[in-house]
Motif scaffolding. Structure first.
Motif, mmCIF file in Angstrom:
data_model
loop_
_atom_site.group_PDB
_atom_site.id
_atom_site.type_symbol
_atom_site.label_atom_id
_atom_site.label_comp_id
_atom_site.label_asym_id
_atom_site.label_seq_id
_atom_site.Cartn_x
_atom_site.Cartn_y
_atom_site.Cartn_z
ATOM 1 N N LEU A 124 0.832 -1.163 0.006
ATOM 2 C CA LEU A 124 -0.107 0.144 -0.112
ATOM 3 C C LEU A 124 0.885 1.302 -0.039
ATOM 4 O O LEU A 124 1.950 1.312 0.413
ATOM 5 C CB LEU A 124 -1.062 -0.127 1.446
ATOM 6 N N HIS A 125 0.457 2.343 -0.473
ATOM 7 C CA HIS A 125 0.928 3.642 -0.317
ATOM 8 C C HIS A 125 1.169 3.915 1.190
ATOM 9 O O HIS A 125 1.856 4.453 1.738
ATOM 10 C CB HIS A 125 0.337 4.687 -0.924
ATOM 11 N N HIS A 126 -0.078 3.912 1.826
ATOM 12 C CA HIS A 126 -0.256 4.427 3.212
ATOM 13 C C HIS A 126 -0.675 3.170 4.122
ATOM 14 O O HIS A 126 -1.835 2.740 3.779
ATOM 15 C CB HIS A 126 -1.007 5.702 3.053
ATOM 16 N N GLU A 127 0.214 2.855 5.009
ATOM 17 C CA GLU A 127 -0.253 1.665 5.857
ATOM 18 C C GLU A 127 -1.390 1.866 6.888
ATOM 19 O O GLU A 127 -1.527 3.329 7.319
ATOM 20 C CB GLU A 127 1.042 1.291 6.643
ATOM 21 N N PRO A 128 -2.098 0.826 7.431
ATOM 22 C CA PRO A 128 -2.980 1.245 8.318
ATOM 23 C C PRO A 128 -2.312 2.071 9.500
ATOM 24 O O PRO A 128 -1.142 1.422 9.867
ATOM 25 C CB PRO A 128 -3.335 -0.444 8.793
ATOM 26 N N GLY A 129 -3.348 2.876 9.793
ATOM 27 C CA GLY A 129 -2.559 3.751 11.062
ATOM 28 C C GLY A 129 -1.994 4.967 10.581
ATOM 29 O O GLY A 129 -1.743 5.766 11.478
ATOM 30 N N SER A 130 -1.677 5.018 9.404
ATOM 31 C CA SER A 130 -0.953 6.391 8.866
ATOM 32 C C SER A 130 -2.106 7.339 8.265
ATOM 33 O O SER A 130 -1.669 8.529 8.164
ATOM 34 C CB SER A 130 -0.127 5.985 7.925
ATOM 35 N N ILE A 131 -3.296 6.774 8.065
ATOM 36 C CA ILE A 131 -4.546 7.841 7.685
ATOM 37 C C ILE A 131 -5.597 7.545 8.645
ATOM 38 O O ILE A 131 -6.110 6.556 8.692
ATOM 39 C CB ILE A 131 -4.900 7.621 6.455
ATOM 40 N N THR A 132 -5.840 8.382 9.422
ATOM 41 C CA THR A 132 -6.678 8.325 10.445
ATOM 42 C C THR A 132 -7.648 9.598 10.795
ATOM 43 O O THR A 132 -7.272 10.553 10.190
ATOM 44 C CB THR A 132 -5.913 8.064 11.710
ATOM 45 N N THR A 133 -8.619 9.511 11.469
ATOM 46 C CA THR A 133 -9.505 10.667 11.904
ATOM 47 C C THR A 133 -8.315 11.745 12.816
ATOM 48 O O THR A 133 -7.326 10.860 13.396
ATOM 49 C CB THR A 133 -10.613 10.226 12.922
ATOM 50 N N ASN A 134 -8.879 12.623 13.207
ATOM 51 C CA ASN A 134 -8.214 13.621 14.052
ATOM 52 C C ASN A 134 -7.922 12.958 15.302
ATOM 53 O O ASN A 134 -6.862 13.199 15.993
ATOM 54 C CB ASN A 134 -8.698 14.797 14.178
ATOM 55 N N ASP A 135 -8.816 11.963 15.777
ATOM 56 C CA ASP A 135 -8.658 11.337 17.050
ATOM 57 C C ASP A 135 -7.621 10.144 17.113
ATOM 58 O O ASP A 135 -7.435 9.198 18.111
ATOM 59 C CB ASP A 135 -9.991 10.893 17.597
ATOM 60 N N GLY A 136 -7.162 9.802 15.678
ATOM 61 C CA GLY A 136 -6.332 8.726 15.689
ATOM 62 C C GLY A 136 -6.944 7.282 15.129
ATOM 63 O O GLY A 136 -6.491 6.111 15.409
ATOM 64 N N ASP A 137 -8.271 7.331 15.040
ATOM 65 C CA ASP A 137 -8.993 6.143 14.801
ATOM 66 C C ASP A 137 -9.140 5.910 13.123
ATOM 67 O O ASP A 137 -9.077 7.051 12.484
ATOM 68 C CB ASP A 137 -10.550 6.250 15.293
ATOM 69 N N PRO A 138 -9.132 4.585 12.879
ATOM 70 C CA PRO A 138 -9.388 4.454 11.394
ATOM 71 C C PRO A 138 -10.367 4.997 10.979
ATOM 72 O O PRO A 138 -11.543 4.814 11.756
ATOM 73 C CB PRO A 138 -9.119 2.933 11.208
ATOM 74 N N TYR A 139 -10.571 5.341 9.824
ATOM 75 C CA TYR A 139 -11.795 5.889 9.046
ATOM 76 C C TYR A 139 -12.733 4.798 8.742
ATOM 77 O O TYR A 139 -12.288 3.607 8.389
ATOM 78 C CB TYR A 139 -11.619 6.602 7.672
ATOM 79 N N SER A 140 -14.105 5.193 8.771
ATOM 80 C CA SER A 140 -15.234 3.958 8.499
ATOM 81 C C SER A 140 -15.901 4.860 7.369
ATOM 82 O O SER A 140 -16.831 4.247 6.796
ATOM 83 C CB SER A 140 -16.081 3.656 9.399
ATOM 84 N N VAL A 141 -15.759 6.058 7.067
ATOM 85 C CA VAL A 141 -16.262 6.770 5.899
ATOM 86 C C VAL A 141 -15.240 7.004 4.769
ATOM 87 O O VAL A 141 -14.126 7.628 5.146
ATOM 88 C CB VAL A 141 -16.761 7.934 6.210
ATOM 89 N N TYR A 142 -15.385 6.455 3.760
ATOM 90 C CA TYR A 142 -14.280 6.721 2.700
ATOM 91 C C TYR A 142 -14.193 7.970 2.071
ATOM 92 O O TYR A 142 -12.870 8.549 2.044
ATOM 93 C CB TYR A 142 -14.753 5.735 1.281
ATOM 94 N N SER A 143 -14.984 8.773 1.966
ATOM 95 C CA SER A 143 -14.745 10.230 1.329
ATOM 96 C C SER A 143 -13.555 10.965 2.493
ATOM 97 O O SER A 143 -12.841 11.668 1.896
ATOM 98 C CB SER A 143 -16.082 11.028 1.414
ATOM 99 N N TYR A 144 -13.896 10.619 3.736
ATOM 100 C CA TYR A 144 -12.667 11.486 4.334
ATOM 101 C C TYR A 144 -11.363 10.866 4.297
ATOM 102 O O TYR A 144 -10.306 11.747 4.479
ATOM 103 C CB TYR A 144 -13.093 11.381 5.794
ATOM 104 N N PHE A 145 -11.375 9.747 4.245
ATOM 105 C CA PHE A 145 -10.289 8.888 3.885
ATOM 106 C C PHE A 145 -9.479 9.420 2.722
ATOM 107 O O PHE A 145 -8.323 9.565 2.664
ATOM 108 C CB PHE A 145 -10.711 7.366 3.784
#
Ligand SMILES: Cc1cc2nc3c(=O)[nH]c(=O)nc-3n(C[C@H](O)[C@H](O)[C@H](O)COP(=O)(O)OP(=O)(O)OC[C@H]3O[C@@H](n4cnc5c(N)ncnc54)[C@H](O)[C@@H]3O)c2cc1C
Length: 468
Positions: A124-145
Motif C-alpha cells: 500500500l502507499h499508506h499503511e494502516p494507522g497512517s491515515i486516521t481521523t483527528n482522534d487517531g481512529d481508522p476511518y469508516s467513511v471513505y470520503s474523509y479517508f
C-alpha cells in the motif's frame, strides 16, 4: 544471506525488500503452504503459477533462482534458512487475520532458529494507522479517508535489484501443477499472470483508456477499466509503479475532463487501500458484519435460488450476464459486481457470506479486503455501505449501464438476437412473449417489487423497527 519470502509481491521491480536493508545476498523463496491453500481456488492458483514462472525466469537470467517449496511456511522457511546458512528473512506486510497469524508463527519459528526477520511495508502507499481521523481512529467513511489519501505524498517506484544482490543458487524443484496441489483446472479462461503482463496492461491503460475512465467505467460492454485487479492482488505490479504511471498520464492529459478521469481512477486505488485498512483493524469482517444491527438480519436459506444465481439462471439478464462472465473469465466488471451482489442480498435475501464465498472461489483477483468491502457495501452491513433502503433495481441498472444489451448478449447467448427493449423489459413480459422472444432463457425467479418490500422489512426488523 537473507531469505526473501515472496507472497503477494510476485515481481522483481518496485519490490522494496529486494533493494533495501542489508547487503547480504538475497535468496528468493515461494512457499505453497497447505494452510493457506485451503483458502485458495483454481483461478488464483493458475495466475500465481504463471507469475512464479515469469519471476523464476527473471531470477535465472541473473544467475540466481526462485526456490519454490511445498509445506507449512514456518517449518519450510526454517529448513531453508538452515540449509542455506541464512541469518535473516524478509517479507511484505500481510493485512488479513489469517496472513498475520501465519506470519507471527513464521517469525517465532525463525527467531527460535536465530534468524532475524524484517517485515517490509510494500503493498500500500499508506499503511494502516497512517491515515486516521483527528482522534487517531481508522476511518469508516471513505470520503474523509480519500481527502487525506489524495493529498498525501507517495513514494516513487524503485528499480529491480542488480544481479550482485542475488544469491547464486540453482533450485531444482519444479513449480507444482494445479493437480499436484490438489486443484482442478479452472473453469474459466484465466488472464495470464506475470510482471511483464502487468506492465503491458498498465501502459496500455494509461496511454489512452484512462482518459475515458470517468465516462465509460460504468459501461461493462466498453471494457474501459484497467483490469489491473489480479495484478494488484498478487503483486505482479507495485503500487508505486502504478501511481507513477498514473501521475504521468495526468501530466500529459489532453484536457480537464481527462485530468478528472485520472483523478477518478486514483480514487479507486484509494478504495483499495481503504478496504485494506478496514480489514487490518477489523479482521473479523471476513465472517462478521462490520456494522452492527440491533437484531440479527434474517437472511433466507434458499439453495435453489443460490444455485440459479451462481449459474446465471435468475431470469434477470444483467445479473445472469455478470455471473456467466465470472464463470468464463474469473473476473467481473465492477458495476455488475455491485448489481449481482445487491441481487443476492436484497432480491434473493441470501446472506452476503454465500456470495463472498462464491467470489472467493471464482475470482482471479479475490482478496479479502476488496471482496469483503464490496460485499458488505452491497449488503448494507459494511463501513460506508449502501443504505439498506436504497435497493438496486436490476432491470433499470441493466438498461442504464448496458442500454444496447451488448454486454448481456455477449454472455447470455439465449438472448442474442433479442431486441434490447425486450431484454430490459424481461421482468414485465408475459410468459407467451418471453417464450416467443427467447424460449431457452428462464423467467425471473423472483418478483423484484415484492422482494424489495421484503428486503426493507427484513432490514427494519434488524434495526429494531416494526418491519411489517
Ligand atoms: C461484491 C464486490 C466484490 C469485489 N471483489 C473484489 C476482489 O475480490 N478483488 C478486487 O481487487 N476488487 C474487488 N472488487 C472491487 C472492484 O470490483 C474490482 O477491483 C474491479 O472491478 C477490478 O477491475 P479493474 O482492475 O479493471 O478496476 P479499475 O476500475 O481499473 O480500478 C483499478 C484498481 O482499483 C481498485 N479498485 C477498483 N474498484 C475498487 C473497489 N470498489 N474497491 C476496492 N478497490 C477497487 C482495484 O485494485 C482495481 O484493480 C469487488 C467489488 C464488489 C462490488
Amino acid at each position: 544471506m537473507r531469505l526473501h519470502w515472496h507472497r503477494t509481491d510476485l515481481r522483481p521491480s518496485d519490490n522494496l525488500a529486494l533493494v533495501t536493508g542489508d547487503d547480504d545476498p538475497i535468496l528468493p523463496v515461494y512457499v505453497f503452504d497447505p494452510r493457506i491453500l485451503t483458502h485458495a481456488a483454481p483461478p488464483r492458483v493458475a495466475f500465481v503459477r504463471d507469475s512464479l514462472a515469469a519471476l523464476r525466469e527473471w531470477y535465472r537470467a541473473r544467475e540466481s533462482d526462485l526456490v519454490v517449496v511445498r509445506g507449512e511456511a514456518p517449518a519450510e522457511l526454517a529448513r531453508l534458512a538452515d540449509e542455506h546458512g541464512a541469518d535473516a528473512a524478509s517479507w511484505a506486510q500481510a493485512y488479513s487475520g489469517l496472513g498475520r497469524r501465519r506470519d507471527d508463527r513464521v517469525a517465532d519459528r525463525l527467531a527460535d532458529a536465530g534468524v532475524e526477520t524484517r517485515v517490509v511495508q510494500d503493498h500500500l502507499h499508506h499503511e494502516p494507522g497512517s491515515i486516521t481521523t483527528n482522534d487517531g481512529d481508522p476511518y469508516s467513511v471513505y470520503s474523509y479517508f480519500w481527502k487525506k489519501w489524495r493529498d498525501r505524498e507517495k513514494s516513487p517506484s524503485v528499480s529491480a535489484p542488480g544481479a550482485d544482490r542475488l544469491a547464486d543458487v540453482d533450485a531444482e524443484t519444479p513449480i507444482p501443477t494445479l493437480a499436484d496441489l490438489g486443484f482442478d483446472d479452472p473453469e474459466a479462461t484465466v488472464p495470464p499472470g506475470g510482471y511483464e503482463e502487468a506492465r503491458h496492461r498498465l501502459n496500455d491503460f494509461c496511454s489512452g483508456p484512462i482518459y475515458r475512465y470517468e465516462a465509460a467505467r460504468d459501461r461493462p460492454a466498453a471494457d474501459a477499466t484497467s483490469r489491473l485487479s489480479p495484478h494488484l492482488t498478487h503483486g505482479t505490479v507495485g503500487v508505486r509503479t502504478v501511481h507513477d504511471r498514473v501521475v504521468r498520464a495526468r501530466e500529459t492529459a489532453p484536457d480537464e475532463d481527462a485530468r478528472e478521469a485520472v483523478e477518478t481512477f486514483r480514487g479507486e486505488l484509494a478504495w483499495r487501500e481503504f478496504y485494506h485498512h478496514v480489514l487490518y483493524f477489523d479482521p473479523q469482517v471476513v465472517t462478521e458484519n462490520y456494522r452492527e444491527y440491533e437484531n440479527p438480519i434474517e437472511w433466507r436459506e434458499d439453495p435453489e435460488a443460490l444455485r440459479a444465481w451462481t449459474d446465471g439462471e435468475t431470469g434477470y439478464p444483467i445479473v445472469d450476464a455478470g455471473m456467466r462472465q465470472l464463470r468464463a473469465e474469473a473476473w467481473m466488471h465492477n458495476r455488475v459486481r455491485m448489481i449481482v451482489a445487491s441481487f443476492l442480498t436484497k432480491d434473493l435475501l441470501i446472506d452476503w457470506r454465500e456470495g463472498y464465498d462464491w467470489f472467493r472461489r471464482k475470482l482471479v483477483d479475490h482478496n479479502p479486503a476488496n471482496d469483503n468491502g464490496g460485499w458488505q457495501w452491497a449488503a448494507s452491513t459494511g463501513t460506508d455501505a449502501q443504505p439498506y433502503f436504497r435497493i438496486f433495481n436490476p432491470m433499470t441498472q441493466g438498461e442504464r449501464h448496458d442500454p444496447d444489451a451488448e454486454y448481456i448478449r455477449e454472455y447470455v447467448p439465449e438472448l442474442r438476437g433479442v431486441d434490447p427493449e425486450l431484454i430490459h423489459d424481461w421482468h414485465d413480459l408475459s410468459p407467451a412473449r418471453r417464450r416467443e422472444a427467447a424460449p431457452d432463457y428462464p423467467a425471473p425467479i423472483v418478483d423484484h417489487g415484492e422482494r424489495r418490500e421484503r428486503a426493507l422489512a427484513m432490514f427494519e426488523r434488524a434495526r429494531g423497527e416494526d418491519g411489517d
